[in-house]
Write a protein that holds these residues in place. Structure first.
Motif, PDB file in Angstrom:
ATOM      1  N   MET A  81      31.312  32.145  -8.896  1.00  0.00           N
ATOM      2  CA  MET A  81      32.065  32.054 -10.313  1.00  0.00           C
ATOM      3  C   MET A  81      31.475  31.099 -11.220  1.00  0.00           C
ATOM      4  SD  MET A  81      33.580  34.805 -10.007  1.00  0.00           S
ATOM      5  CE  MET A  81      34.825  34.785 -11.600  1.00  0.00           C
ATOM      6  N   GLN A  82      30.840  29.961 -10.526  1.00  0.00           N
ATOM      7  CA  GLN A  82      30.216  28.882 -11.287  1.00  0.00           C
ATOM      8  C   GLN A  82      31.416  27.955 -11.672  1.00  0.00           C
ATOM      9  OE1 GLN A  82      27.136  29.479 -14.231  1.00  0.00           O
ATOM     10  NE2 GLN A  82      26.464  31.461 -12.986  1.00  0.00           N
ATOM     11  N   ASP A  83      32.668  28.070 -11.025  1.00  0.00           N
ATOM     12  CA  ASP A  83      33.950  27.368 -11.149  1.00  0.00           C
ATOM     13  C   ASP A  83      33.827  26.015 -10.308  1.00  0.00           C
ATOM     14  OD1 ASP A  83      36.372  26.528 -11.468  1.00  0.00           O
ATOM     15  OD2 ASP A  83      37.358  28.128 -10.810  1.00  0.00           O
ATOM     16  N   VAL A  84      33.109  24.972 -11.160  1.00  0.00           N
ATOM     17  CA  VAL A  84      32.933  23.699 -10.574  1.00  0.00           C
ATOM     18  C   VAL A  84      34.277  22.901 -10.314  1.00  0.00           C
ATOM     19  CG1 VAL A  84      31.907  21.495 -10.725  1.00  0.00           C
ATOM     20  CG2 VAL A  84      30.569  23.831 -11.307  1.00  0.00           C
ATOM     21  N   PRO A  85      35.021  22.837 -11.192  1.00  0.00           N
ATOM     22  CA  PRO A  85      36.475  22.223 -10.935  1.00  0.00           C
ATOM     23  C   PRO A  85      37.270  22.702  -9.740  1.00  0.00           C
ATOM     24  CG  PRO A  85      36.317  22.841 -13.451  1.00  0.00           C
ATOM     25  CD  PRO A  85      35.032  23.450 -12.667  1.00  0.00           C
ATOM     26  N   ASN A 146      18.622  37.459  -5.827  1.00  0.00           N
ATOM     27  CA  ASN A 146      18.531  38.058  -6.821  1.00  0.00           C
ATOM     28  C   ASN A 146      18.443  37.471  -8.171  1.00  0.00           C
ATOM     29  OD1 ASN A 146      19.220  39.662  -9.238  1.00  0.00           O
ATOM     30  ND2 ASN A 146      21.144  40.684  -8.300  1.00  0.00           N
ATOM     31  N   LYS A 147      17.546  37.390  -9.115  1.00  0.00           N
ATOM     32  CA  LYS A 147      17.202  36.503  -9.938  1.00  0.00           C
ATOM     33  C   LYS A 147      17.932  36.466 -11.077  1.00  0.00           C
ATOM     34  CE  LYS A 147      12.128  36.200  -8.876  1.00  0.00           C
ATOM     35  NZ  LYS A 147      10.764  36.358  -9.914  1.00  0.00           N
ATOM     36  N   LYS A 148      18.979  37.673 -11.151  1.00  0.00           N
ATOM     37  CA  LYS A 148      20.118  37.798 -12.291  1.00  0.00           C
ATOM     38  C   LYS A 148      20.859  36.622 -11.749  1.00  0.00           C
ATOM     39  CE  LYS A 148      19.421  42.532 -13.381  1.00  0.00           C
ATOM     40  NZ  LYS A 148      20.062  43.954 -13.285  1.00  0.00           N
ATOM     41  N   MET A 149      21.128  36.076 -10.499  1.00  0.00           N
ATOM     42  CA  MET A 149      22.138  35.029 -10.137  1.00  0.00           C
ATOM     43  C   MET A 149      21.483  33.679 -10.705  1.00  0.00           C
ATOM     44  SD  MET A 149      23.456  36.387  -6.633  1.00  0.00           S
ATOM     45  CE  MET A 149      24.692  35.084  -6.513  1.00  0.00           C
ATOM     46  N   PRO A 150      22.172  32.567 -10.794  1.00  0.00           N
ATOM     47  CA  PRO A 150      21.882  31.282 -11.248  1.00  0.00           C
ATOM     48  C   PRO A 150      21.213  30.521  -9.799  1.00  0.00           C
ATOM     49  CG  PRO A 150      24.258  31.171 -11.010  1.00  0.00           C
ATOM     50  CD  PRO A 150      24.064  32.707 -11.131  1.00  0.00           C
ATOM     51  N   GLY A 151      20.065  29.879  -9.961  1.00  0.00           N
ATOM     52  CA  GLY A 151      19.609  28.882  -9.096  1.00  0.00           C
ATOM     53  C   GLY A 151      20.658  27.664  -9.174  1.00  0.00           C
ATOM     54  N   ILE A 152      20.763  26.925  -8.111  1.00  0.00           N
ATOM     55  CA  ILE A 152      21.571  25.829  -7.793  1.00  0.00           C
ATOM     56  C   ILE A 152      20.883  24.584  -7.265  1.00  0.00           C
ATOM     57  CG2 ILE A 152      23.631  25.098  -6.689  1.00  0.00           C
ATOM     58  CD1 ILE A 152      24.515  28.075  -6.509  1.00  0.00           C
TER      59      ILE A 152
END
Length: 219
Positions: A81-85, A146-152
């Motif tokens: 979810m890219q929920d960093v907090p 899946n290239k639609k997902m973000p790289g980290i």
């Protein structure tokens, strides 16, 4: 892999486990590259999804005493979810519940810890560590399948020495920002750009004993 390997060799050389797994059908050869001194040097892979789940179940069961399934799932969801907090909260809880302040003294300790936590994402990401990219060597890279997902991209720092409790948060915040800045300065995202990954989540994580602070940016 050595097809002539015998069981007692495992004690002397743990890497022979790959040969046993190959002969038992838990690995398969996908690209035989060379023949060297009678031993096959080749690329191996997990043969199918059923055996992948066997590996996953065995590894997660071994980690059960260190990281609870609920914590593992919470960390995985925060990443997706890219929920960093929330990721920072769960990481902080994990550190407080599991590690000893006597273990938490070096970057290599936290590096191994983070690799173990992020390994639960290996069905969505190709995870690599300490590889050269751009103008330096990143700590952890998670390349999406899946290239639609973000790289980290993750850069880790450790706050050294003895720090007064009231100054820890401020110093960790500054150190995490420094780690985040290093990702850009060293152009660690070069490989992701080359792979056509358009979204990137960059994390600078700073540790001090059982505390952690995350600086992040979504590009």
């Amino acid at each position: 892999v050595d097809t002539a390997v015998i069981y007692p060799e495992i004690k002397r050389n743990p890497y022979t486990i790959y040969s046993f797994l190959l002969m038992a059908g838990y690995l398969k050869i996908v690209d035989r590259q060379a023949l060297y001194d009678g031993n096959n040097i080749c690329t191996i892979a997990i043969p199918n999804k059923e055996i992948f789940y066997v590996y996953e179940k065995e590894i997660l069961s071994c980690l059960a005493d260190s990281i609870s399934p609920s914590t593992a799932i919470a960390i995985q969801q925060a990443i997706i979810m890219q929920d960093v907090p929330n990721l920072q909260k769960h990481l902080q809880d994990f550190l407080r519940q599991t590690i000893s302040i006597y273990d938490a003294s070096s970057e290599s300790f936290y590096h191994g810890l983070m690799l173990g936590l992020y390994a639960i994402m290996n069905n969505r990401y190709r995870i690599t560590s300490n590889r050269e990219a751009g103008d330096g060597r990143y700590d952890i890279q998670m390349m999406p399948l899946n290239k639609k997902m973000p790289g980290i991209l993750i850069e880790l720092k450790v706050l050294r020495g003895t720090v007064a409790p009231e100054n820890v948060t401020e110093k960790l915040t500054a150190l995490s920002e420094m780690a985040l800045q290093q990702i850009d300065e060293k152009n660690y995202a070069f490989e992701m750009q080359d792979e056509g990954i358009t979204q990137k989540m960059k994390l600078g994580i700073a540790f001090y004993k059982k505390q952690a602070e995350i600086a992040y940016r979504l590009d």
